[in-house]
Write a protein that holds these residues in place. Structure first.
Motif, mmCIF file in Angstrom:
data_model
loop_
_atom_site.group_PDB
_atom_site.id
_atom_site.type_symbol
_atom_site.label_atom_id
_atom_site.label_comp_id
_atom_site.label_asym_id
_atom_site.label_seq_id
_atom_site.Cartn_x
_atom_site.Cartn_y
_atom_site.Cartn_z
ATOM 1 N N VAL A 287 0.768 -1.248 -0.030
ATOM 2 C CA VAL A 287 -0.077 0.059 -0.079
ATOM 3 C C VAL A 287 0.913 1.214 0.170
ATOM 4 O O VAL A 287 1.810 1.182 0.737
ATOM 5 C CB VAL A 287 -1.004 -0.089 1.306
ATOM 6 N N ARG A 288 0.533 2.194 -0.587
ATOM 7 C CA ARG A 288 1.149 3.307 -0.796
ATOM 8 C C ARG A 288 1.370 4.140 0.539
ATOM 9 O O ARG A 288 0.292 4.225 1.119
ATOM 10 C CB ARG A 288 0.678 4.227 -1.938
ATOM 11 N N SER A 289 2.558 4.614 0.921
ATOM 12 C CA SER A 289 2.667 5.038 2.318
ATOM 13 C C SER A 289 3.507 6.450 2.221
ATOM 14 O O SER A 289 4.365 6.592 3.396
ATOM 15 C CB SER A 289 3.142 4.076 3.286
ATOM 16 N N GLU A 290 3.924 6.892 1.208
ATOM 17 C CA GLU A 290 4.801 8.028 1.273
ATOM 18 C C GLU A 290 4.225 9.054 1.884
ATOM 19 O O GLU A 290 4.937 9.862 2.657
ATOM 20 C CB GLU A 290 5.058 8.529 -0.254
ATOM 21 N N THR A 291 2.886 9.468 1.902
ATOM 22 C CA THR A 291 2.255 10.549 2.902
ATOM 23 C C THR A 291 0.896 10.066 3.447
ATOM 24 O O THR A 291 0.536 8.949 2.871
ATOM 25 C CB THR A 291 1.843 11.600 1.763
ATOM 26 N N GLY A 292 0.479 10.905 4.183
ATOM 27 C CA GLY A 292 -0.751 10.344 4.930
ATOM 28 C C GLY A 292 -1.943 10.411 3.801
ATOM 29 O O GLY A 292 -2.701 9.346 3.937
ATOM 30 N N ARG A 293 -1.905 11.148 2.867
ATOM 31 C CA ARG A 293 -2.953 11.236 1.949
ATOM 32 C C ARG A 293 -2.829 9.782 1.122
ATOM 33 O O ARG A 293 -3.865 9.187 0.869
ATOM 34 C CB ARG A 293 -2.875 12.362 1.041
ATOM 35 N N ASN A 294 -1.725 9.577 0.518
ATOM 36 C CA ASN A 294 -1.408 8.438 -0.091
ATOM 37 C C ASN A 294 -1.966 7.232 0.651
ATOM 38 O O ASN A 294 -2.599 6.256 0.048
ATOM 39 C CB ASN A 294 -0.039 8.170 -0.739
ATOM 40 N N LEU A 295 -1.616 7.066 2.023
ATOM 41 C CA LEU A 295 -2.015 5.584 2.706
ATOM 42 C C LEU A 295 -3.329 5.903 2.741
ATOM 43 O O LEU A 295 -3.868 4.646 2.597
ATOM 44 C CB LEU A 295 -1.186 6.309 4.089
ATOM 45 N N LEU A 296 -4.082 6.513 3.060
ATOM 46 C CA LEU A 296 -5.461 6.725 3.427
ATOM 47 C C LEU A 296 -6.411 6.489 1.995
ATOM 48 O O LEU A 296 -7.154 5.931 2.125
ATOM 49 C CB LEU A 296 -6.050 8.088 3.977
ATOM 50 N N ASP A 297 -5.727 7.154 0.851
ATOM 51 C CA ASP A 297 -6.334 6.738 -0.302
ATOM 52 C C ASP A 297 -6.397 5.506 -0.867
ATOM 53 O O ASP A 297 -7.316 4.784 -1.207
ATOM 54 C CB ASP A 297 -5.740 7.676 -1.579
ATOM 55 N N ASP A 298 -5.207 4.652 -0.571
ATOM 56 C CA ASP A 298 -4.946 3.455 -0.761
ATOM 57 C C ASP A 298 -5.744 2.281 0.212
ATOM 58 O O ASP A 298 -6.257 1.373 -0.039
ATOM 59 C CB ASP A 298 -3.622 2.923 -0.879
ATOM 60 N N MET A 299 -5.993 2.953 1.505
ATOM 61 C CA MET A 299 -6.480 2.194 2.217
ATOM 62 C C MET A 299 -8.044 2.138 1.996
ATOM 63 O O MET A 299 -8.715 1.317 2.445
ATOM 64 C CB MET A 299 -6.199 2.634 3.725
ATOM 65 N N THR A 300 -8.540 3.217 1.485
ATOM 66 C CA THR A 300 -10.003 3.315 0.983
ATOM 67 C C THR A 300 -10.118 2.154 0.010
ATOM 68 O O THR A 300 -11.382 1.817 -0.104
ATOM 69 C CB THR A 300 -10.254 4.805 0.631
ATOM 70 N N ARG A 301 -9.338 1.939 -0.821
ATOM 71 C CA ARG A 301 -9.470 1.034 -1.882
ATOM 72 C C ARG A 301 -9.281 -0.330 -1.482
ATOM 73 O O ARG A 301 -9.452 -1.216 -2.271
ATOM 74 C CB ARG A 301 -8.637 1.421 -2.946
ATOM 75 N N VAL A 302 -8.585 -0.710 -0.107
ATOM 76 C CA VAL A 302 -8.492 -2.050 0.242
ATOM 77 C C VAL A 302 -9.628 -2.879 0.283
ATOM 78 O O VAL A 302 -10.750 -2.458 0.661
ATOM 79 C CB VAL A 302 -7.647 -2.119 1.769
ATOM 80 N N GLU A 303 -9.902 -4.012 -0.435
ATOM 81 C CA GLU A 303 -10.879 -4.672 -0.311
ATOM 82 C C GLU A 303 -10.679 -6.063 0.454
ATOM 83 O O GLU A 303 -9.620 -6.630 0.022
ATOM 84 C CB GLU A 303 -11.586 -4.952 -2.035
#
Length: 393
Positions: A287-303
């Motif tokens: 999961v992308r984790s370079e920034t908080g936004r990237n992290l939460l955006d990718d966590m939103t797409r986790v299924e």
């Protein structure tokens, strides 16, 4: 988030509705039957159907001159937060426009806005609220105007804006005080590997050719009469790994899985706030984790899905992908057994601190140990800081 995108007003799509195609096929069949078998009733019905189609054409003819702006106040919200937007429509023609309807797709649903009669340059604005009960990426738009006949045989749509993604992030909690300090304390654990250059001093040894002369300890050299150099312990750099299991067979309910996503997101955000290296992995990959936004955006797409790969497989992948981690968090469901947790911890190289967080509904926060593995039980996200403090005790 949109604007007066008049260049998108041209395309006309979906003119004939599904009902219209059925009607067209029926009318054609009636014309053929009436002509072949001299069936007057069929010919009369076909004529009436044809007249309806001609009348329907009159309802969809004409051009509208709108300037439409779709505006979302925020494109990223957390579950339960208000997501508010507006649709502003103005008449850009020199003539009044008749009442019309605008449609706004919001995910799988469609909102309908009724436009009044608009004078030239008149502006009309509608506000709307989007439910955010679940974590999701909701596609909002494009705004489209619709012309249709009363029977909906013909339907003319014109797109006026581009679609906008609304991210409904998982809920997270800040880890402050001793909880944040606990994560910080886990970093930089020394190993038993010796190095000639690091930050953790270990001992002195005799100088050998090739040693860096900057590490010569001159006071000891003067006292013993021979060159002595400093020897250091290698330390594990500040690197946090979070392994979130997305195998739904390991969770008892959707709520437990969503809790796991929130836990992983909260720990990851704390590491990013402290500017620590972070790696977040699931069975489907990193999961992308370079920034908080990237992290939460990718966590939103986790299924989550029922799959063959288990939490043990994820632990092995994490150990291979992040061999230099200082601490690994396993976020799992209640169906993961103690023996599986033991196997997961055993796959991580020695010297790396391992903590498992079991997301279980209806249980009090708790702490247990399985060998060198610390196992924390969590049923409510608000207790995350509490159980981390327990792990530090």
């Amino acid at each position: 988030m949109g604007g007066a995108l008049r260049r998108y007003c041209g395309p006309v799509v979906g003119v004939v509705s599904p009902l219209g195609w059925i009607m067209a096929g029926t009318v054609l069949a009636l014309w053929v039957l009436g002509a072949v078998f001299d069936w007057r009733e069929a010919l009369v019905a076909a004529l009436l159907g044809s007249i309806l189609f001609v009348l329907a054409v009159g309802f969809i003819l004409g051009r509208s001159s709108y300037a439409v702006k779709l505006d979302l106040s925020r494109t990223r919200v957390a579950v339960g937060d208000r997501a508010v937007g507006s649709v502003a429509v103005s008449n850009t023609s020199s003539k009044p426009l008749l009442p019309a309807s605008l449609e706004l797709p919001v995910g799988a649903a469609t909102a309908i806005f009724h436009l009044p009669r608009l004078k030239p340059d008149q502006l009309h604005e509608d506000l709307f609220t989007i439910p955010t009960h679940r974590r999701a990426v909701i596609v909002v738009g494009p705004v489209r105007s619709v012309r249709a006949d009363p029977l909906s045989l013909l339907r003319r749509q014109v797109f006026w804006t581009e679609p906008t993604d609304l991210y409904v992030h998982p809920r997270t909690v800040p880890l402050v005080g001793s909880a944040a300090g606990f994560i910080k304390d886990l970093e930089g654990l020394p190993t038993k590997d010796l190095s000639s250059a690091d930050v953790s001093f270990h001992a002195l040894r005799d100088y050998v050719p090739g040693d860096d002369r900057r590490h010569i300890h001159w006071k000891t050299t003067a006292r013993t009469g021979k060159l002595m150099v400093r020897q250091f312990e290698e330390t594990r750099r500040s690197h946090l790994a979070v392994a979130l299991s997305t195998n739904t067979s390991e969770y008892g309910s959707d709520a437990e899985f969503e809790l796991g996503v929130s836990v992983a997101g909260s720990i990851g955000l704390q590491a990013i706030r402290e500017q620590r290296n972070l790696s977040v992995l699931t069975q489907d990959g990193p999961v992308r984790s370079e920034t908080g936004r990237n992290l939460l955006d990718d966590m939103t797409r986790v299924e989550g899905r029922n799959q063959r790969l288990t939490a043990v497989d994820l632990a092995r992948t994490t150990a291979d992908s992040v061999p230099n981690a200082s601490v690994v968090f396993f976020v799992v469901g209640p169906q993961v057994t103690p023996s599986q947790l033991r196997s997961a911890a055993a796959s991580v190289p020695p010297g790396i601190r391992c903590i498992a967080i079991r997301c279980v509904s209806g249980q009090e926060p708790g702490r247990a140990t399985i060998g060198d593995l610390t196992v924390l039980t969590l049923s409510d996200l608000s207790d995350l800081a509490l159980i981390l403090r327990k792990a530090a005790a």
